[in-house]
Design a protein around this motif. Structure first.
Motif, short mmCIF file in Angstrom:
data_model
loop_
_atom_site.label_atom_id
_atom_site.label_comp_id
_atom_site.label_asym_id
_atom_site.label_seq_id
_atom_site.Cartn_x
_atom_site.Cartn_y
_atom_site.Cartn_z
N UNK A 149 0.83 -1.22 0.00
CA UNK A 149 0.00 0.00 0.00
C UNK A 149 0.86 1.26 0.00
N UNK A 150 1.92 1.24 -0.81
CA UNK A 150 2.81 2.38 -1.02
C UNK A 150 3.57 2.78 0.25
N UNK A 151 3.96 1.76 1.00
CA UNK A 151 4.67 2.01 2.26
C UNK A 151 5.98 2.76 2.06
N UNK A 152 6.66 2.52 0.92
CA UNK A 152 7.94 3.19 0.68
C UNK A 152 7.80 4.68 0.44
N UNK A 173 -6.21 4.43 -4.57
CA UNK A 173 -6.64 5.37 -3.53
C UNK A 173 -5.56 5.56 -2.48
N UNK A 174 -4.75 4.51 -2.21
CA UNK A 174 -3.68 4.63 -1.22
C UNK A 174 -2.65 5.67 -1.64
N UNK A 178 -1.69 10.14 -0.10
CA UNK A 178 -0.40 10.77 0.23
C UNK A 178 -0.32 12.22 -0.22
N UNK A 179 -1.35 12.70 -0.95
CA UNK A 179 -1.37 14.10 -1.40
C UNK A 179 -1.78 15.03 -0.27
N UNK A 180 -1.13 16.17 -0.20
CA UNK A 180 -1.57 17.26 0.65
C UNK A 180 -2.85 17.86 0.07
N UNK A 181 -3.67 18.48 0.89
CA UNK A 181 -4.84 19.17 0.35
C UNK A 181 -4.36 20.27 -0.60
N UNK A 182 -4.88 20.28 -1.81
CA UNK A 182 -4.41 21.18 -2.86
C UNK A 182 -3.35 20.55 -3.74
N UNK A 224 1.84 -2.23 -10.11
CA UNK A 224 0.66 -1.46 -9.75
C UNK A 224 -0.57 -2.35 -9.89
N UNK A 225 -1.58 -2.14 -9.07
CA UNK A 225 -2.76 -3.01 -9.13
C UNK A 225 -3.49 -2.90 -10.46
#
Length: 232
Positions: A149-152, A173-174, A178-182, A224-225
């Motif tokens: 789930x993109x742990x790295x 979605x995982x 990791x994106x900041x708002x904006x 990637x899934x």
């Protein structure tokens, strides 16, 4: 640099690349155009393919060629940069370092870049090229980005921008979490023969806005899934 490559007029080829490939693809951002003139793409290309560094094509990163390991055409990298609209303070994640060229461009436009590469040898070469180019705000890390789930990718999150340097079937979605708002994500999404450049913006805690402004086909990212194709 090989004798044949040294005799090649890279500056004329660079001018032609910008005027005949990049601008016709509606890349008109002055910062991006100036950066393409500044960062020497030929310095990030394997010696066997150096004379093709500025051509409108995918360039293999290994010799003999390994399927899927390539540099995307310059116009694709340029359009992605323009669509991301990076800012000087941005924290950026790139998945798929490849040659290191896109990481170099990202580094020039942002504060810091974490670039993940699944192939240790490509990662080593990219880090050496970035160091030779004097770019010191890019960290290249060997990792299978999509694993667990993109742990790295979590350690440097949240990100203002995420770049997936290849195609995927859908945006996980995982990764969006990791994106900041904006923040915004760029990826090439879909299945051959139809793939679309996709920009996803995080507009709220659980809200995202997606645009798909142009079409392009690119090699698949590894691990990637893939959505299930099973049907009743």
């Amino acid at each position: 640099m090989s004798t044949a490559a040294s005799a090649f007029n890279f500056e004329q080829a660079r001018f032609n690349m910008i005027e005949q490939q990049i601008r016709p693809w509606e890349v008109l951002d002055a910062r991006v155009l100036a950066l393409l003139a500044e960062v020497k793409r030929e310095q990030f290309v394997p010696a066997a393919f150096q004379s093709l560094a500025l051509a409108d094509m995918e360039i293999p990163l290994s010799h003999p060629v390994v399927e899927g390991e390539c540099m995307l055409p310059p116009k694709v990298e340029a359009r992605a940069l323009q669509d991301l609209a990076l800012q000087p303070g941005d924290n950026v994640l790139e998945i798929g370092t490849g040659s290191g060229y896109m990481a170099a461009l990202l580094g020039k436009l942002s504060a810091r870049v974490l670039s993940l590469e699944i192939n240790p040898e490509l990662a080593r070469q990219a880090q050496a090229r970035l160091a030779a180019a004097g770019i010191d705000n890019v960290e290249v890390r060997v990792a299978d980005a999509a694993a667990s789930r993109f742990a790295a990718c979590v350690s440097a999150a949240p990100y203002d921008a995420i770049v997936v340097s290849g195609s995927i079937a859908e945006v996980p979605s995982d990764l969006l979490e990791l994106l900041r708002q904006g923040g915004r994500l760029f990826a090439i999404v879909g299945n051959e023969p139809i793939m679309r450049a996709t920009i996803v913006r995080r507009t709220g805690d659980v809200a995202f806005h997606t645009e798909q402004p142009w079409d392009i086909v690119a090699p698949r990212m590894r691990h990637f899934p893939e959505p299930s194709r099973f049907q009743f």
